[in-house]
Design an enzyme around this catalytic site. Structure first.
Site, PDB file in Angstrom:
ATOM      1  N   SER A 174      49.488  38.525  34.990  1.00  0.00           N
ATOM      2  CA  SER A 174      48.367  37.702  35.478  1.00  0.00           C
ATOM      3  C   SER A 174      48.826  36.247  35.545  1.00  0.00           C
ATOM      4  O   SER A 174      49.766  35.860  34.846  1.00  0.00           O
ATOM      5  CB  SER A 174      47.189  37.807  34.505  1.00  0.00           C
ATOM      6  OG  SER A 174      46.225  36.801  34.753  1.00  0.00           O
ATOM      7  N   TYR A 225      43.361  38.028  25.898  1.00  0.00           N
ATOM      8  CA  TYR A 225      43.832  38.616  27.163  1.00  0.00           C
ATOM      9  C   TYR A 225      45.064  37.879  27.691  1.00  0.00           C
ATOM     10  O   TYR A 225      46.078  38.488  28.045  1.00  0.00           O
ATOM     11  CB  TYR A 225      42.691  38.561  28.188  1.00  0.00           C
ATOM     12  CG  TYR A 225      43.065  38.951  29.590  1.00  0.00           C
ATOM     13  CD1 TYR A 225      43.123  40.296  29.970  1.00  0.00           C
ATOM     14  CD2 TYR A 225      43.348  37.988  30.553  1.00  0.00           C
ATOM     15  CE1 TYR A 225      43.460  40.656  31.266  1.00  0.00           C
ATOM     16  CE2 TYR A 225      43.692  38.338  31.852  1.00  0.00           C
ATOM     17  CZ  TYR A 225      43.744  39.668  32.208  1.00  0.00           C
ATOM     18  OH  TYR A 225      44.080  40.021  33.495  1.00  0.00           O
TER      19      TYR A 225
HETATM   20  P1  NAD Z   1      39.659  47.372  37.111  1.00  0.00           P
HETATM   21  O1  NAD Z   1      38.538  47.335  36.162  1.00  0.00           O
HETATM   22  O2  NAD Z   1      39.422  47.996  38.418  1.00  0.00           O
HETATM   23  O3  NAD Z   1      40.914  48.113  36.467  1.00  0.00           O
HETATM   24  C1  NAD Z   1      41.163  48.148  35.097  1.00  0.00           C
HETATM   25  C2  NAD Z   1      41.294  49.608  34.702  1.00  0.00           C
HETATM   26  O4  NAD Z   1      41.795  49.679  33.373  1.00  0.00           O
HETATM   27  C3  NAD Z   1      39.969  50.366  34.680  1.00  0.00           C
HETATM   28  O5  NAD Z   1      39.690  50.924  35.924  1.00  0.00           O
HETATM   29  C4  NAD Z   1      40.241  51.426  33.616  1.00  0.00           C
HETATM   30  O6  NAD Z   1      40.520  52.664  34.234  1.00  0.00           O
HETATM   31  C5  NAD Z   1      41.486  50.957  32.908  1.00  0.00           C
HETATM   32  N1  NAD Z   1      41.305  50.938  31.461  1.00  0.00           N
HETATM   33  C6  NAD Z   1      40.797  49.949  30.686  1.00  0.00           C
HETATM   34  N2  NAD Z   1      40.792  50.315  29.402  1.00  0.00           N
HETATM   35  C7  NAD Z   1      41.333  51.574  29.360  1.00  0.00           C
HETATM   36  C8  NAD Z   1      41.610  52.488  28.306  1.00  0.00           C
HETATM   37  N3  NAD Z   1      41.347  52.192  27.033  1.00  0.00           N
HETATM   38  N4  NAD Z   1      42.136  53.698  28.630  1.00  0.00           N
HETATM   39  C9  NAD Z   1      42.407  54.009  29.918  1.00  0.00           C
HETATM   40  N5  NAD Z   1      42.182  53.164  30.948  1.00  0.00           N
HETATM   41  C10 NAD Z   1      41.653  51.969  30.657  1.00  0.00           C
HETATM   42  O7  NAD Z   1      40.156  45.874  37.267  1.00  0.00           O
HETATM   43  P2  NAD Z   1      41.485  45.233  37.919  1.00  0.00           P
HETATM   44  O8  NAD Z   1      41.181  43.798  38.028  1.00  0.00           O
HETATM   45  O9  NAD Z   1      41.931  45.981  39.093  1.00  0.00           O
HETATM   46  O10 NAD Z   1      42.544  45.384  36.754  1.00  0.00           O
HETATM   47  C11 NAD Z   1      43.831  45.924  36.939  1.00  0.00           C
HETATM   48  C12 NAD Z   1      44.867  45.040  36.277  1.00  0.00           C
HETATM   49  O11 NAD Z   1      44.919  43.800  36.955  1.00  0.00           O
HETATM   50  C13 NAD Z   1      44.577  44.708  34.815  1.00  0.00           C
HETATM   51  O12 NAD Z   1      45.785  44.804  34.069  1.00  0.00           O
HETATM   52  C14 NAD Z   1      44.141  43.263  34.885  1.00  0.00           C
HETATM   53  O13 NAD Z   1      44.405  42.564  33.687  1.00  0.00           O
HETATM   54  C15 NAD Z   1      44.996  42.773  36.029  1.00  0.00           C
HETATM   55  N6  NAD Z   1      44.545  41.502  36.594  1.00  0.00           N
HETATM   56  C16 NAD Z   1      43.359  41.435  37.252  1.00  0.00           C
HETATM   57  C17 NAD Z   1      42.958  40.223  37.773  1.00  0.00           C
HETATM   58  C18 NAD Z   1      41.638  40.083  38.499  1.00  0.00           C
HETATM   59  O14 NAD Z   1      41.247  38.957  38.795  1.00  0.00           O
HETATM   60  N7  NAD Z   1      40.945  41.166  38.804  1.00  0.00           N
HETATM   61  C19 NAD Z   1      43.750  39.086  37.624  1.00  0.00           C
HETATM   62  C20 NAD Z   1      44.950  39.193  36.952  1.00  0.00           C
HETATM   63  C21 NAD Z   1      45.348  40.416  36.452  1.00  0.00           C
END
Ligand code: NAD
Ligand code: MG
Length: 339
Positions: free
Chosen positions: A231, A244
């Site tokens: 991130s 985080y």
């Molecule tokens: P999202 O909610 O769609 O995806 C996160 C997923 O993590 C969930 O769908 C869930 O299936 C999984 N998860 C969480 N806890 C879990 C557990 N205990 N067991 C199994 N699965 C679990 O959101 P996203 O934003 O697509 O997130 C994906 C990645 O992107 C993450 O690592 C997040 O930190 C990273 N990220 C997102 C952003 C943003 O702005 N959305 C920015 C930087 C990084």
């Protein structure tokens, strides 16, 4: 070297896509759009010019919150994972991928792109996310690829081992691992972060990555790729995301160290560092309501990214053409921050 490889690959992708799109993808995409209830078609400019300013949702966003873990299908507006738009050109033909958090958000966009590039895809997610996962399975299968669903909680080491073993058994091997699942909860002060919460975040974002990667490596062949999701918080931590952001810095560091170890095995290890993306993570405690309403508005693009806009990075990093790219972190953040 990396940049040249990537722009060359993109050129080929754009050039190759037009004919393929016209010949083969139209029908599938019409079906996919119907399957997800018709998402917007702002991403996936393959085969044409697309203004990154036009047609994408911008703040202010409607107030909304869901219980953790949120569903993409209940967000307003619905995220665009490239369901109606991503067109593959066979860049991952015959590959076998496991994607954690593959039900929604960035992981779903990657699952769609990988399947349309010719890979069979296993997704992990939490049991509560079955409705989102079912949509993804339909999308993978309508691309003509095998979809494997493996729900379960990755905070458990034994489950992580079973997850990898099941993916390998069902896919007949594993040569792409995307560690993407994540836990993000906003807390105004360090004083509000309980040990349980801190542990939850680290187990999901760091320990699970370690366990899953450790289980996968002995079974991954030379040429395989591991892609972790970091991130912009790794280098510029938000004050309300202390735990985080610390996990994301760890992921970036782990990626670079592991890449050095894995070069001798012929396995490449890279990370993607997203900026603000419109995903379920943000609507179930990941942001304050004020930040959610203005989400992405502080970037030069003045909007968040849609998940489909970052999937091409994961394709590039998995593809064989990127054979000299390892130990790196690539960003997509609307013009702000560094990966
Ligand atoms: P999202 O909610 O769609 O995806 C996160 C997923 O993590 C969930 O769908 C869930 O299936 C999984 N998860 C969480 N806890 C879990 C557990 N205990 N067991 C199994 N699965 C679990 O959101 P996203 O934003 O697509 O997130 C994906 C990645 O992107 C993450 O690592 C997040 O930190 C990273 N990220 C997102 C952003 C943003 O702005 N959305 C920015 C930087 C990084
Ligand atoms: Mg989800």
């Amino acid at each position: 070297m990396g940049a040249d490889t990537f722009s060359g690959a993109r050129r080929r992708l754009v050039q190759g896509a037009a004919g393929f799109a016209a010949a083969a993808v139209g029908v599938t995409h019409a079906a996919d759009t119907a399957a997800v209830g018709g998402s917007s078609n702002n991403t996936g400019a393959h085969g044409g010019l697309k203004d990154p300013r036009a047609g994408f949702p911008k703040p202010p966003f409607p107030e909304q919150s869901q219980e953790w873990p949120a569903l993409a299908s209940r967000m307003s507006p619905r995220p665009d994972h490239g369901e109606a738009t991503y067109r593959g050109t066979g860049r991952l033909t015959g590959r076998k991928a496991l994607i954690t958090g593959g039900d929604s958000g960035i992981g779903r966009a990657v699952a769609i792109a990988y399947a349309r590039e010719g890979a069979d895809v296993a997704i992990n997610y939490l049991p509560q996310e079955e409705p989102d996962a079912t949509e993804v399975v339909r999308l993978i299968e309508s691309a003509g690829r095998k979809a494997v669903r493996i729900p379960g909680d990755i905070r458990d080491e034994k489950f992580c081992e079973r997850l990898v073993a099941t993916a390998i058994k069902e896919l007949g091997g594993l040569d792409i691992l995307v560690n993407n699942a994540g836990r993000q909860q906003s807390h105004e002060s360090i004083l509000d972060i309980s040990t349980e919460q801190f542990d939850w975040t680290f187990r999901t974002n760091v320990y699970a990555m370690f366990w899953i990667t450790k289980a996968a490596i002995p079974r991954m062949p030379p040429g395989a790729a591991i892609i972790n999701t970091s991130s912009v918080n790794a280098t510029d931590p938000s004050e309300n995301l202390l735990d985080y952001a610390a996990t994301k810095a760890t992921i970036t560091n782990f990626t670079k160290g592991l890449a050095k170890q894995m070069a001798g095995r012929g396995i490449r290890v890279n990370a993607v560092a997203p900026g603000p993306f419109w995903t379920p993570l943000q609507v179930c405690g990941g942001q304050t309501m004020e930040k959610l309403k203005a989400f992405g508005g502080d970037t030069p693009m003045k909007r968040p990214g849609q998940p489909g806009e970052i999937a091409p990075l994961y394709v590039d990093l998995a593809a064989a053409e990127a054979s000299y790219v390892t130990g790196q972190v690539f960003g997509a953040s609307g013009g702000k921050g560094i990966p």
